[in-house]
Design a protein around this motif. Structure first.
Motif, PDB file in Angstrom:
ATOM      1  N   VAL A 100      60.055  28.149  62.374  1.00 38.07           N
ATOM      2  CA  VAL A 100      59.911  27.706  63.756  1.00 38.07           C
ATOM      3  C   VAL A 100      59.464  28.911  64.572  1.00 38.07           C
ATOM      4  CG1 VAL A 100      61.056  26.718  65.771  1.00 38.07           C
ATOM      5  CG2 VAL A 100      61.668  25.934  63.468  1.00 38.07           C
ATOM      6  N   GLU A 102      58.578  30.523  68.093  1.00 36.14           N
ATOM      7  CA  GLU A 102      58.875  30.359  69.518  1.00 36.14           C
ATOM      8  C   GLU A 102      58.038  31.351  70.308  1.00 36.14           C
ATOM      9  OE1 GLU A 102      63.064  30.312  70.524  1.00 36.14           O
ATOM     10  OE2 GLU A 102      63.526  29.853  68.441  1.00 36.14           O
ATOM     11  N   GLU A 106      57.668  27.605  74.182  1.00 40.18           N
ATOM     12  CA  GLU A 106      57.164  26.576  73.278  1.00 40.18           C
ATOM     13  C   GLU A 106      57.717  26.835  71.886  1.00 40.18           C
ATOM     14  OE1 GLU A 106      52.736  25.724  71.489  1.00 40.18           O
ATOM     15  OE2 GLU A 106      52.897  26.355  73.569  1.00 40.18           O
ATOM     16  N   ARG A 107      57.987  25.770  71.156  1.00 38.29           N
ATOM     17  CA  ARG A 107      58.461  25.880  69.769  1.00 38.29           C
ATOM     18  C   ARG A 107      57.523  25.085  68.878  1.00 38.29           C
ATOM     19  NH1 ARG A 107      64.759  25.999  69.593  1.00 38.29           N
ATOM     20  NH2 ARG A 107      64.282  25.563  67.444  1.00 38.29           N
ATOM     21  N   ARG A 108      57.088  25.721  67.792  1.00 42.05           N
ATOM     22  CA  ARG A 108      56.237  25.030  66.817  1.00 42.05           C
ATOM     23  C   ARG A 108      56.824  25.215  65.432  1.00 42.05           C
ATOM     24  NH1 ARG A 108      50.007  26.220  68.229  1.00 42.05           N
ATOM     25  NH2 ARG A 108      50.140  25.867  70.459  1.00 42.05           N
ATOM     26  N   THR A 128      57.307  36.634  71.123  1.00 41.33           N
ATOM     27  CA  THR A 128      57.294  35.664  70.031  1.00 41.33           C
ATOM     28  C   THR A 128      58.389  36.013  69.034  1.00 41.33           C
ATOM     29  OG1 THR A 128      54.902  35.451  70.270  1.00 41.33           O
ATOM     30  CG2 THR A 128      55.840  34.671  68.210  1.00 41.33           C
ATOM     31  N   ARG A 129      58.978  34.974  68.446  1.00 43.76           N
ATOM     32  CA  ARG A 129      59.899  35.189  67.335  1.00 43.76           C
ATOM     33  C   ARG A 129      59.791  34.022  66.371  1.00 43.76           C
ATOM     34  NH1 ARG A 129      66.025  34.528  69.658  1.00 43.76           N
ATOM     35  NH2 ARG A 129      65.882  32.366  70.327  1.00 43.76           N
ATOM     36  N   ARG A 131      61.977  31.721  63.424  1.00 44.25           N
ATOM     37  CA  ARG A 131      63.288  31.323  62.926  1.00 44.25           C
ATOM     38  C   ARG A 131      63.094  30.620  61.585  1.00 44.25           C
ATOM     39  NH1 ARG A 131      65.132  29.368  67.184  1.00 44.25           N
ATOM     40  NH2 ARG A 131      66.809  30.804  67.582  1.00 44.25           N
ATOM     41  N   TRP A 144      62.537  39.374  69.067  1.00 45.78           N
ATOM     42  CA  TRP A 144      61.403  39.054  69.936  1.00 45.78           C
ATOM     43  C   TRP A 144      60.403  40.205  69.876  1.00 45.78           C
ATOM     44  CZ3 TRP A 144      60.556  34.466  72.048  1.00 45.78           C
ATOM     45  CH2 TRP A 144      61.633  33.595  72.280  1.00 45.78           C
TER      46      TRP A 144
END
Length: 147
Positions: A100, A102, A106-108, A128-129, A131, A144
């Motif tokens: 995921v 982030e 926004e999460r994709r 950006t990070r 998961r 991040w």
């Protein structure tokens, strides 16, 4: 000039005249990192931008390599810049399922294939990070990083 262009000019002017102090940025990141105390943090262990001695954001058509490690998981990211957008190609070991990503509120979700690869493209630049879930079920999140 439309509203978006005007706001972008104002952001650039504010950043040039009165940039956010590094202490404030670090404090905000620390506060956000406590939101999910059950997650393990994967620390940044290598950054091609820092290895090259640069603190400058990558320009279009540049490629940046980032490596994170923590809780038995490693995340290698290839960051490509084009047309003001970012594409991530990641290689994960010690995790499966999906990554995921982030960025900018926004999460994709991007599926991790059987060889450990995932791709997320068309992302905006910014903090950006990533998961992932380790094979033992532990949630692991990268620090991040500004891309």
């Amino acid at each position: 000039m439309n509203d978006d262009e005007f706001l972008e000019r104002l952001r650039r002017a504010a950043a040039a005249v009165d940039p956010v102090p590094d202490l404030v940025t670090r404090g905000a990141q620390a506060a956000l990192s406590t939101r999910r105390v059950d997650e393990e943090l994967a620390e940044l262990v290598a950054d091609s931008e820092l290895l090259a001695g640069g603190q400058v954001r990558a320009a279009d058509d540049d490629v940046r390599l980032l490596s994170f490690e923590g809780a038995g998981v490693s995340v290698e990211l290839q960051v490509e810049y084009a047309g003001g957008l970012v594409s991530l190609r990641g290689l994960v070991s010690g995790a499966s399922g999906e990554a995921v990503v982030e960025v900018a509120g926004e999460r994709r979700a991007a599926p991790i294939d059987e060889e450990g690869w995932f791709v997320a493209s068309g992302l905006p630049r910014g903090a950006t990070r990533v998961r992932v879930t380790a094979v033992d079920g532990t949630a692991v999140v990268t620090r991040w990083t500004s891309v």
